[in-house]
Design a protein around this motif. Structure first.
Motif, mmCIF file in Angstrom:
data_model
loop_
_atom_site.group_PDB
_atom_site.id
_atom_site.type_symbol
_atom_site.label_atom_id
_atom_site.label_comp_id
_atom_site.label_asym_id
_atom_site.label_seq_id
_atom_site.Cartn_x
_atom_site.Cartn_y
_atom_site.Cartn_z
ATOM 1 N N VAL A 124 0.852 -1.175 0.000
ATOM 2 C CA VAL A 124 0.000 0.000 0.000
ATOM 3 C C VAL A 124 0.896 1.235 0.000
ATOM 4 N N ARG A 125 0.535 2.227 -0.805
ATOM 5 C CA ARG A 125 1.379 3.404 -0.955
ATOM 6 C C ARG A 125 0.619 4.684 -0.626
ATOM 7 N N HIS A 126 1.242 5.569 0.131
ATOM 8 C CA HIS A 126 0.679 6.869 0.474
ATOM 9 C C HIS A 126 1.333 7.917 -0.423
ATOM 10 N N ILE A 127 0.503 8.736 -1.102
ATOM 11 C CA ILE A 127 1.038 9.748 -2.006
ATOM 12 C C ILE A 127 0.345 11.081 -1.764
ATOM 13 N N THR A 128 1.005 12.155 -2.190
ATOM 14 C CA THR A 128 0.430 13.493 -2.150
ATOM 15 C C THR A 128 0.356 14.008 -3.575
ATOM 16 N N LEU A 129 -0.843 14.365 -4.017
ATOM 17 C CA LEU A 129 -1.020 14.891 -5.370
ATOM 18 C C LEU A 129 -0.567 16.346 -5.437
ATOM 19 N N GLY A 130 -0.477 16.860 -6.654
ATOM 20 C CA GLY A 130 0.016 18.214 -6.852
ATOM 21 C C GLY A 130 -0.831 19.288 -6.201
ATOM 22 N N ASP A 131 -2.108 18.995 -5.926
ATOM 23 C CA ASP A 131 -2.989 19.981 -5.288
ATOM 24 C C ASP A 131 -3.000 19.850 -3.771
ATOM 25 N N GLY A 132 -2.193 18.926 -3.236
ATOM 26 C CA GLY A 132 -2.136 18.717 -1.791
ATOM 27 C C GLY A 132 -3.037 17.611 -1.288
ATOM 28 N N SER A 133 -3.880 17.033 -2.150
ATOM 29 C CA SER A 133 -4.752 15.941 -1.731
ATOM 30 C C SER A 133 -3.919 14.702 -1.389
ATOM 31 N N GLN A 134 -4.380 13.954 -0.371
ATOM 32 C CA GLN A 134 -3.699 12.746 0.069
ATOM 33 C C GLN A 134 -4.411 11.518 -0.495
ATOM 34 N N VAL A 135 -3.619 10.546 -0.936
ATOM 35 C CA VAL A 135 -4.185 9.328 -1.523
ATOM 36 C C VAL A 135 -3.452 8.111 -0.984
ATOM 37 N N GLU A 136 -4.217 7.076 -0.657
ATOM 38 C CA GLU A 136 -3.647 5.770 -0.348
ATOM 39 C C GLU A 136 -3.972 4.857 -1.528
ATOM 40 N N LEU A 137 -2.933 4.247 -2.089
ATOM 41 C CA LEU A 137 -3.095 3.343 -3.224
ATOM 42 C C LEU A 137 -2.967 1.901 -2.756
ATOM 43 N N ASN A 138 -3.950 1.084 -3.105
ATOM 44 C CA ASN A 138 -3.901 -0.324 -2.758
ATOM 45 C C ASN A 138 -2.915 -1.053 -3.666
ATOM 46 N N LEU A 139 -2.592 -2.300 -3.306
ATOM 47 C CA LEU A 139 -1.665 -3.103 -4.093
ATOM 48 C C LEU A 139 -2.124 -3.176 -5.552
#
Length: 333
Positions: A124-139
């Motif tokens: 699982v990966r935690h990322i920050t988009l260019g607008d500041g939104s936070q996203v968790e990506l599943n496998l």
């Protein structure tokens, strides 16, 4: 997998190439070899296809751009506007300045000023988009983020993602998944996708879900604790309340929870994590029920163990996919 945010020079190079191919494919002397080279370039990276589509839109709209006229003559002779004159205007936009085309496309809301692609492979990966939104990506998930003048757009290519969207009423946040989309300004929600099936679960705020992007106004609004599901061809998403014990977000803790589900409902959840999806032999096999809690990284070991916990046996179809078959009841003596 690693994130790669393009530099300005890299982005400009792709935009230049998109402009070049747009002109060549519209040229009467375009050769078969050029068309083959274009296809290879187009398919090499999603951003290539993305930028080429933007150039096509600019080309198509060139007829509506302001025209530079010479000093008016005392008696102008009206002339019909042909298809070729419109293409000439579009070509001029592309030839005289790709930056001008990109600038025009940005202000018309067709061309993004930033582009990011993210993938999660075995974790699982935690990322920050260019607008500041936070996203968790599943496998095994992949998404693309593009920032437009009038909206922030995510395309979920495959898999599942949980979004904590940065609030911005002037720039809606749109997630495209399958044939539908989710539209918000700031909220927390989950999007799961497998093949043509999509499920949206709202945790906080409000979202508008449509099952067909071409019918953006023909959708449903969700409140916290609600879930929308749709698949290709659906006119409207199906809406339901999420049960208090709902486990659809257990993946954020590295778990897959199957709560006494029919195999027909459980397999899409399982297959999301498999290289070769499991198939059902018939409806009676799909009616069998399964439960349990599994670590995401161990889901691949679940399939061989199913004959130990269910009255089924495994075969293989001609495509190499495992197939579950139910064991019929033995006739009584």
């Amino acid at each position: 997998m690693t994130e790669h945010t393009l530099s300005e020079a890299e982005y400009d190079a792709i935009t230049d190439a998109a402009a070049h191919w747009c002109m060549r494919l519209h040229a009467v002397d375009c050769t078969d070899a050029e068309r083959l080279a274009f296809k290879q370039w187009h398919d090499a990276d999603p951003l290539h296809a993305f930028e080429y589509q933007a150039m096509l839109e600019i080309w198509a709209v060139a007829d509506h751009l302001p025209r530079v006229e010479a000093a008016p003559s005392p008696a102008p002779i009206p002339r019909p506007r042909s298809r070729w004159s419109r293409l000439a205007v579009a070509a001029a936009v592309l030839v005289l300045g790709v930056p001008l085309a990109a600038y025009t496309g940005w202000h018309l809301g067709w061309v993004a000023n930033s582009y990011e692609r993210f993938e999660a492979d075995a974790n699982v990966r935690h990322i920050t988009l260019g607008d500041g939104s936070q996203v968790e990506l599943n496998l095994g998930s992949e998404l693309v983020f593009a920032n437009y003048k009038n909206e922030r757009r995510v395309t979920l290519k495959k898999g599942e993602a949980f979004f904590d969207v940065s609030h911005d009423t002037q720039h809606p946040f749109v997630v495209r998944a399958g044939q539908g989309q989710v539209r918000v300004t700031g909220t927390r929600f989950n999007v799961w996708m497998y093949q043509d099936q999509v499920r949206v679960t709202l945790v906080e705020g409000s979202v508008w879900v449509t099952s067909n992007q071409a019918l953006a106004g023909n959708g449903s609004q969700l409140s916290p604790g609600m879930q929308a599901s749709y698949k290709a061809g659906d006119y409207q998403p199906q809406i339901r309340e999420v049960a208090p014990n709902d486990s659809s977000l257990a993946w954020r803790n590295g778990k897959l929870v199957l709560d006494n589900l029919a195999l027909s409902d459980a397999l899409p959840l399982i297959n999301r994590y498999l290289e070769h999806p499991v198939m059902l032999a018939d409806n009676s096999t799909g009616a069998l029920r399964i439960g349990g809690i599994y670590n995401l990284n161990e889901v691949k070991n679940l399939v061989p163990s199913l004959p130990k916990v269910l009255p089924v046996y495994l075969t293989q179809n001609k495509d190499g996919n495992p197939v579950l078959n139910s064991i019929g009841q033995r006739p009584s003596n």
